[in-house]
Design an enzyme around this catalytic site. Structure first.
Site, PDB file in Angstrom:
ATOM      1  N   ASP A  24      -9.061  -2.261   2.405  1.00  0.00           N
ATOM      2  CA  ASP A  24      -8.920  -1.662   3.719  1.00  0.00           C
ATOM      3  C   ASP A  24      -9.974  -2.171   4.695  1.00  0.00           C
ATOM      4  O   ASP A  24      -9.888  -1.899   5.895  1.00  0.00           O
ATOM      5  CB  ASP A  24      -9.010  -0.142   3.605  1.00  0.00           C
ATOM      6  CG  ASP A  24      -7.885   0.425   2.759  1.00  0.00           C
ATOM      7  OD1 ASP A  24      -6.764  -0.096   2.844  1.00  0.00           O
ATOM      8  OD2 ASP A  24      -8.129   1.381   2.000  1.00  0.00           O
ATOM      9  N   ASP A  49       0.825  -1.203   0.000  1.00  0.00           N
ATOM     10  CA  ASP A  49       0.000   0.000   0.000  1.00  0.00           C
ATOM     11  C   ASP A  49       0.862   1.257   0.000  1.00  0.00           C
ATOM     12  O   ASP A  49       0.644   2.186  -0.789  1.00  0.00           O
ATOM     13  CB  ASP A  49      -0.914  -0.009   1.235  1.00  0.00           C
ATOM     14  CG  ASP A  49      -2.263   0.615   0.940  1.00  0.00           C
ATOM     15  OD1 ASP A  49      -2.572   0.835  -0.242  1.00  0.00           O
ATOM     16  OD2 ASP A  49      -3.016   0.875   1.891  1.00  0.00           O
TER      17      ASP A  49
END
Length: 542
Positions: free
Chosen positions: A434, A355
């Site tokens: 997420d 990420d």
């Protein structure tokens, strides 16, 4: 609690659940005035980059600038400036031939006050490596080419414009909505996974059932090697999407429609089966199918199809996408299983690096200076193509709406009425990853609670940690005003919290290696001592 999805299908579906950062667009108003015939003035939407330019917040404070039409020239050289000059003008140019920042440099050299780039799409604000154009101080904004044609037809040729960006409310309710959706999905998915674990443990009563259960667990479990392979595949897919977006985006849309319809069916079927009435069934080739489940499958497919057909309808299609997205995330959290805390650390740690790399590191690699993750979140390149890293000229004719990856929770913002009346609805987004990735850790904590009878201490603490991580993400987003990789805050919060709880309870070794009844089953069922099944059952009853 409903049928389980095999690992290959779930892993394939999760593959495109990229960890997209929470982000939003930047809108402003272009107030155009003509000679009074037939309409004295009209407002249009434009997108600008607030990190490059400060615009006044009200129309009264905006400066009136004469508009000049240069859409017939590329404005890529000083020779493209017309003989009458462009000093103190707001020039309108078409997208293409050269980078819009190069056009802005030429316009600044000629004395222009603003550069308006007319494009087929205004779905993304101006972006790029502006450090190479530090001398460019004029206003740079994108407008829709159709709006520019309407402006000429409605207001005539003698047009003046004012540009301003109305102040947004101090409180952004979209963050609250996204917070509730994310925490609800993670908490419910983890709890559901614990219920399935308890039911499976209670069902193991003999050696044959135990062996069948063990094979099933191995098929649904992410091993450390599988985790590493999965992360590598995610990286490869991210790069492929970046370079072949306009083709692969339709593959992602098709996968989302299929996977989300199946997930929605699994979630709703588990609830419907709890209803005692309406259980009439149809028998076909020796198999019995409940009529209500047939209608349910049709409803789920219909919702998915309706979204697919109207996915670019900004006013309401986001509701269907969020419903399907919640079901998809929920189904994966309760279905996929990490066998121990070791696998959780490997998965969350690698995806955290993934990420951060694609959000913070890739801007130093890409030629336009933007992160791959943020571009994929909003849909990269508008309606244009990439050619050796340079934007190429696009047709000025209306084109199909820009396709976006359906792997995010989308919540539209309610701005002031003036912005809402002329601009595309701005949205805040949160990637499915997420929700799913930390949710797998929360689900493991819940299953560990069930297996050890630990009164949900791991599950509750990890859920609270996820909530704190989301709040921290929002705080940083507001302060930095830039898209954030949520896992940068979610992973430390959840992993550290789970580790502290296990250390305080002196269960770290068991928590790290996993306390699944695949390992302890022979001891628990061969002795007269109270097994974790009984403890977990008592815990659920409490």
């Amino acid at each position: 609690m409903g049928p389980q999805r095999p690992l290959p299908l779930a892993a394939t579906a999760l593959l495109w659940g990229f960890l997209l950062p929470l982000t939003a667009a930047q809108e402003a108003i272009l107030h155009a005035s003509g000679d009074g015939k037939p309409v004295p003035s009209k407002d249009y939407c434009m997108l600008y980059n607030p990190r490059w330019t400060d615009l006044p917040s009200t129309l009264e404070n905006a400066t009136s600038i004469s508009l000049m039409n240069l859409t017939t020239t590329p404005l890529c050289n000083l020779s493209d400036i017309p003989p009458e000059g462009i000093k103190s003008k707001a020039v309108v140019v078409q997208w293409g031939t050269c980078h819009f920042l190069e056009k802005a440099r030429i316009a600044k050299t000629g004395g222009a006050e603003a550069l308006l780039v007319a494009n087929n799409s205004v779905l993304f604000p101006p972006s790029g490596n502006k450090s190479e154009f530090h001398d460019v101080k004029i206003v740079i904004a994108f407008i829709n080419y159709k709006d520019f044609k309407d402006m000429k037809q409605t207001l005539g040729d003698n047009i003046t414009v004012k540009m301003y960006s109305p102040s947004w409310p101090n409180f952004d309710y979209t963050m609250v909505v996204i917070f509730v959706i994310a925490v609800f999905t993670v908490a419910l998915g983890g709890y559901w996974s614990g219920l399935i674990e308890l039911e499976n443990m209670k069902a193991v009563t003999n050696t044959e059932d135990r062996e069948m259960r063990r094979k099933k667990e191995e098929y649904l479990t992410f091993s450390p090697l599988t985790v590493v392979i999965f992360v590598v595949i995610c990286c490869v897919m991210m790069v492929l999407l970046y370079f072949f977006y306009k083709w692969l985006v339709y593959v992602m849309i098709a996968i989302f429609c299929i996977a989300s319809a199946m997930s929605l069916y699994n979630c709703l079927a588990a609830l419907i089966r709890k209803i005692p009435c309406g259980q009439c069934a149809i028998t076909f080739r020796g198999k019995s199918i409940e009529v209500r489940l047939i209608f349910l499958s049709g409803l789920c497919v219909a919702i998915s199809v309706v979204w697919a057909v109207f996915r670019n309808e900004d006013r309401w299609a986001w509701i269907l996408q969020d419903i399907l997205g919640i079901a998809f995330c929920l189904n994966l959290i309760k279905t996929l299983k990490l066998p121990n805390f070791k696998s959780c650390v490997i998965l969350l740690g690698l995806l955290l690096l993934y990420d951060v790399f694609f959000v913070f590191i890739t801007p130093f690699i890409t030629k336009n200076g933007e992160s791959i993750m943020v571009e994929l979140a909003a849909g990269p390149f508008g309606n244009n193509e990439k050619n050796d890293g340079n934007l190429v000229e696009a047709t000025a004719q209306p084109s199909a709406p820009h396709e976006k990856l359906p792997v995010v929770i989308r919540v539209p913002k309610l701005a002031y009425f003036s912005v809402m009346s002329v601009c595309l609805m701005p949205v805040s987004i949160l990637g499915f990853g997420d929700i799913i990735v930390p949710g797998l850790l929360v689900a493991y904590c819940r299953r560990f609670d069930v297996q050890t009878g630990s009164s949900s201490i791991y599950y509750v603490s990890s859920t609270i940690a996820y909530s704190v991580g989301m709040i921290l993400t929002f705080v940083v987003l507001v302060l930095m005003k830039k898209g954030q990789p949520a896992l940068l805050y979610l992973v430390p919060c959840t992993l550290i919290t789970a580790s502290v709880v296990a250390w305080r309870r002196k269960e770290m070794k068991k928590f790290w290696k996993g306390n699944g009844y695949q390992v302890m089953g022979h001891l628990d069922y061969a002795t007269n001592e109270e097994s974790p099944v009984a403890a977990g059952e008592q815990n659920v009853q409490q």
